[in-house]
Design a protein around this motif. Structure first.
Motif, PDB file in Angstrom:
ATOM      1  N   GLN A  75       0.818  -1.211   0.000  1.00  0.00           N
ATOM      2  CA  GLN A  75       0.000   0.000   0.000  1.00  0.00           C
ATOM      3  C   GLN A  75       0.858   1.270   0.000  1.00  0.00           C
ATOM      4  O   GLN A  75       0.524   2.243  -0.675  1.00  0.00           O
ATOM      5  N   ILE A  76       1.962   1.258   0.720  1.00  0.00           N
ATOM      6  CA  ILE A  76       2.869   2.415   0.712  1.00  0.00           C
ATOM      7  C   ILE A  76       3.444   2.624  -0.686  1.00  0.00           C
ATOM      8  O   ILE A  76       3.495   3.747  -1.192  1.00  0.00           O
ATOM      9  N   SER A  77       3.863   1.536  -1.327  1.00  0.00           N
ATOM     10  CA  SER A  77       4.436   1.661  -2.679  1.00  0.00           C
ATOM     11  C   SER A  77       3.391   2.160  -3.672  1.00  0.00           C
ATOM     12  O   SER A  77       3.678   3.023  -4.502  1.00  0.00           O
ATOM     13  N   LYS A  78       2.168   1.678  -3.580  1.00  0.00           N
ATOM     14  CA  LYS A  78       1.110   2.118  -4.496  1.00  0.00           C
ATOM     15  C   LYS A  78       0.741   3.582  -4.237  1.00  0.00           C
ATOM     16  O   LYS A  78       0.479   4.331  -5.187  1.00  0.00           O
ATOM     17  N   PHE A  79       0.706   3.973  -2.990  1.00  0.00           N
ATOM     18  CA  PHE A  79       0.429   5.374  -2.650  1.00  0.00           C
ATOM     19  C   PHE A  79       1.485   6.278  -3.283  1.00  0.00           C
ATOM     20  O   PHE A  79       1.170   7.301  -3.887  1.00  0.00           O
ATOM     21  N   TRP A  80       2.764   5.869  -3.164  1.00  0.00           N
ATOM     22  CA  TRP A  80       3.859   6.658  -3.731  1.00  0.00           C
ATOM     23  C   TRP A  80       3.727   6.742  -5.254  1.00  0.00           C
ATOM     24  O   TRP A  80       3.881   7.805  -5.852  1.00  0.00           O
ATOM     25  N   ILE A  81       3.446   5.609  -5.883  1.00  0.00           N
ATOM     26  CA  ILE A  81       3.295   5.572  -7.342  1.00  0.00           C
ATOM     27  C   ILE A  81       2.164   6.490  -7.789  1.00  0.00           C
ATOM     28  O   ILE A  81       2.329   7.293  -8.713  1.00  0.00           O
ATOM     29  N   ARG A  82       1.017   6.386  -7.133  1.00  0.00           N
ATOM     30  CA  ARG A  82      -0.131   7.232  -7.516  1.00  0.00           C
ATOM     31  C   ARG A  82       0.194   8.717  -7.366  1.00  0.00           C
ATOM     32  O   ARG A  82      -0.282   9.542  -8.146  1.00  0.00           O
ATOM     33  N   ALA A  83       1.021   9.046  -6.359  1.00  0.00           N
ATOM     34  CA  ALA A  83       1.344  10.448  -6.091  1.00  0.00           C
ATOM     35  C   ALA A  83       2.468  10.995  -6.970  1.00  0.00           C
ATOM     36  O   ALA A  83       2.505  12.192  -7.247  1.00  0.00           O
ATOM     37  N   HIS A  84       3.391  10.131  -7.432  1.00  0.00           N
ATOM     38  CA  HIS A  84       4.605  10.631  -8.081  1.00  0.00           C
ATOM     39  C   HIS A  84       4.837  10.163  -9.515  1.00  0.00           C
ATOM     40  O   HIS A  84       5.744  10.662 -10.180  1.00  0.00           O
ATOM     41  N   VAL A  85       4.066   9.199  -9.987  1.00  0.00           N
ATOM     42  CA  VAL A  85       4.287   8.679 -11.340  1.00  0.00           C
ATOM     43  C   VAL A  85       3.029   8.945 -12.166  1.00  0.00           C
ATOM     44  O   VAL A  85       1.929   8.559 -11.778  1.00  0.00           O
ATOM     45  N   GLU A  86       3.232   9.608 -13.285  1.00  0.00           N
ATOM     46  CA  GLU A  86       2.123   9.966 -14.180  1.00  0.00           C
ATOM     47  C   GLU A  86       1.435   8.695 -14.689  1.00  0.00           C
ATOM     48  O   GLU A  86       2.105   7.769 -15.162  1.00  0.00           O
ATOM     49  N   PRO A  87       0.096   8.622 -14.598  1.00  0.00           N
ATOM     50  CA  PRO A  87      -0.613   7.441 -15.120  1.00  0.00           C
ATOM     51  C   PRO A  87      -0.261   7.178 -16.587  1.00  0.00           C
ATOM     52  O   PRO A  87      -0.192   8.091 -17.399  1.00  0.00           O
ATOM     53  N   GLY A  88      -0.005   5.913 -16.895  1.00  0.00           N
ATOM     54  CA  GLY A  88       0.321   5.513 -18.257  1.00  0.00           C
ATOM     55  C   GLY A  88       1.759   5.758 -18.671  1.00  0.00           C
ATOM     56  O   GLY A  88       2.154   5.414 -19.775  1.00  0.00           O
ATOM     57  N   SER A  89       2.566   6.349 -17.790  1.00  0.00           N
ATOM     58  CA  SER A  89       3.952   6.657 -18.158  1.00  0.00           C
ATOM     59  C   SER A  89       4.864   5.453 -17.958  1.00  0.00           C
ATOM     60  O   SER A  89       4.478   4.450 -17.364  1.00  0.00           O
ATOM     61  N   GLN A  90       6.082   5.586 -18.456  1.00  0.00           N
ATOM     62  CA  GLN A  90       7.103   4.556 -18.282  1.00  0.00           C
ATOM     63  C   GLN A  90       8.430   5.240 -18.001  1.00  0.00           C
ATOM     64  O   GLN A  90       8.805   6.180 -18.696  1.00  0.00           O
ATOM     65  N   GLY A  91       9.113   4.797 -16.973  1.00  0.00           N
ATOM     66  CA  GLY A  91      10.425   5.336 -16.641  1.00  0.00           C
ATOM     67  C   GLY A  91      11.403   4.209 -16.350  1.00  0.00           C
ATOM     68  O   GLY A  91      11.007   3.105 -15.989  1.00  0.00           O
ATOM     69  N   GLU A  92      12.669   4.501 -16.527  1.00  0.00           N
ATOM     70  CA  GLU A  92      13.702   3.489 -16.318  1.00  0.00           C
ATOM     71  C   GLU A  92      14.126   3.459 -14.851  1.00  0.00           C
ATOM     72  O   GLU A  92      14.320   4.500 -14.230  1.00  0.00           O
ATOM     73  N   ILE A  93      14.278   2.265 -14.329  1.00  0.00           N
ATOM     74  CA  ILE A  93      14.903   2.078 -13.019  1.00  0.00           C
ATOM     75  C   ILE A  93      16.303   1.514 -13.258  1.00  0.00           C
ATOM     76  O   ILE A  93      17.280   2.064 -12.807  1.00  0.00           O
ATOM     77  N   ILE A  94      16.364   0.430 -14.017  1.00  0.00           N
ATOM     78  CA  ILE A  94      17.634  -0.157 -14.453  1.00  0.00           C
ATOM     79  C   ILE A  94      17.515  -0.349 -15.962  1.00  0.00           C
ATOM     80  O   ILE A  94      17.126  -1.420 -16.441  1.00  0.00           O
ATOM     81  N   GLY A  95      17.823   0.699 -16.685  1.00  0.00           N
ATOM     82  CA  GLY A  95      17.707   0.662 -18.150  1.00  0.00           C
ATOM     83  C   GLY A  95      16.334   0.192 -18.579  1.00  0.00           C
ATOM     84  O   GLY A  95      15.327   0.552 -17.976  1.00  0.00           O
ATOM     85  N   ASP A  96      16.307  -0.634 -19.624  1.00  0.00           N
ATOM     86  CA  ASP A  96      15.048  -1.219 -20.080  1.00  0.00           C
ATOM     87  C   ASP A  96      14.739  -2.529 -19.360  1.00  0.00           C
ATOM     88  O   ASP A  96      13.702  -3.144 -19.593  1.00  0.00           O
ATOM     89  N   TYR A  97      15.656  -2.954 -18.479  1.00  0.00           N
ATOM     90  CA  TYR A  97      15.485  -4.234 -17.790  1.00  0.00           C
ATOM     91  C   TYR A  97      14.429  -4.172 -16.690  1.00  0.00           C
ATOM     92  O   TYR A  97      13.664  -5.107 -16.494  1.00  0.00           O
ATOM     93  N   LEU A  98      14.397  -3.075 -15.950  1.00  0.00           N
ATOM     94  CA  LEU A  98      13.413  -2.876 -14.894  1.00  0.00           C
ATOM     95  C   LEU A  98      12.840  -1.475 -15.062  1.00  0.00           C
ATOM     96  O   LEU A  98      13.562  -0.487 -14.950  1.00  0.00           O
ATOM     97  N   THR A  99      11.547  -1.408 -15.385  1.00  0.00           N
ATOM     98  CA  THR A  99      10.931  -0.114 -15.656  1.00  0.00           C
ATOM     99  C   THR A  99       9.785   0.148 -14.690  1.00  0.00           C
ATOM    100  O   THR A  99       9.165  -0.776 -14.157  1.00  0.00           O
ATOM    101  N   LEU A 100       9.517   1.446 -14.506  1.00  0.00           N
ATOM    102  CA  LEU A 100       8.486   1.916 -13.594  1.00  0.00           C
ATOM    103  C   LEU A 100       7.305   2.457 -14.395  1.00  0.00           C
ATOM    104  O   LEU A 100       7.494   3.225 -15.343  1.00  0.00           O
ATOM    105  N   HIS A 101       6.108   2.053 -14.012  1.00  0.00           N
ATOM    106  CA  HIS A 101       4.885   2.442 -14.705  1.00  0.00           C
ATOM    107  C   HIS A 101       3.856   2.882 -13.677  1.00  0.00           C
ATOM    108  O   HIS A 101       4.063   2.766 -12.479  1.00  0.00           O
ATOM    109  N   ASN A 102       2.718   3.341 -14.146  1.00  0.00           N
ATOM    110  CA  ASN A 102       1.547   3.562 -13.304  1.00  0.00           C
ATOM    111  C   ASN A 102       0.343   3.137 -14.125  1.00  0.00           C
ATOM    112  O   ASN A 102      -0.168   3.885 -14.938  1.00  0.00           O
TER     113      ASN A 102
END
Length: 162
Positions: free
Chosen positions: A22-49
């Motif tokens: 729940q903490i991780s989802k709260f952070w994602i909803r607050a800080h990551v644009e819905p539908g976006s994609q960002g790199e955590i470790i290149g294209d190997y591990l990516t962050l979405h919402n």
């Protein structure tokens, strides 16, 4: 393992899994644009919402509202309740099985909570190891459930060998 220690382990793991998810989802909803994609470790591990209105990999997202409630809310609550009572009743479960069931219950509760509160589950991690291994977009509750299943499989295979 003493009964009180066993109970603390079960409740502690369930609460820990729910809280981390729940903490991780709260952070994602607050800080990551819905539908976006960002790199955590290149294209190997990516962050979405992404909001998943279905179950695993979006299965069931096109079900009717009544069927969704029955299959994605009511049925999982019943199953998790049965598993919850089983782990308290069956004192012969080994530590790996207790941890596995507790992770499954914690992850399951966290995702059901999202479905009831938001109507969908927030997923945000994706792994792609160059086509060798690739996941759908998932969250910490999904990881808890998978870890729990893995621990149950390991525990079961060890019992079968003995």
């Amino acid at each position: 393992m003493k009964n009180s220690t066993r109970n603390y382990l079960i409740f502690g793991l369930i609460i820990f899994n729910i809280a981390i998810d729940q903490i991780s989802k709260f952070w994602i909803r607050a800080h990551v644009e819905p539908g976006s994609q960002g790199e955590i470790i290149g294209d190997y591990l990516t962050l979405h919402n992404v909001e998943n209105t279905g179950a695993f990999l979006g299965m069931g997202s096109d079900f009717s509202p009544v069927l969704k409630i029955l299959l994605l809310n009511v049925l999982p609550i019943i199953v998790l309740g049965v598993v919850f009572f089983h782990i308290f009743r069956d004192k012969s479960l080994d530590r790996k099985s207790l941890i596995g069931f507790s992770c499954i219950i914690g992850g399951g509760i966290a995702n059901i909570y999202d479905r009831i509160l938001y109507g969908s589950v927030t997923d945000f991690l994706h792994i792609d190891l160059g086509g060798v291994f690739r996941t759908g977009i998932f969250n910490f509750a999904d990881m808890s459930v998978m870890l729990g299943m893995g621990l149950l499989l390991i525990s079961n295979f060890k019992k079968k060998k003995a």
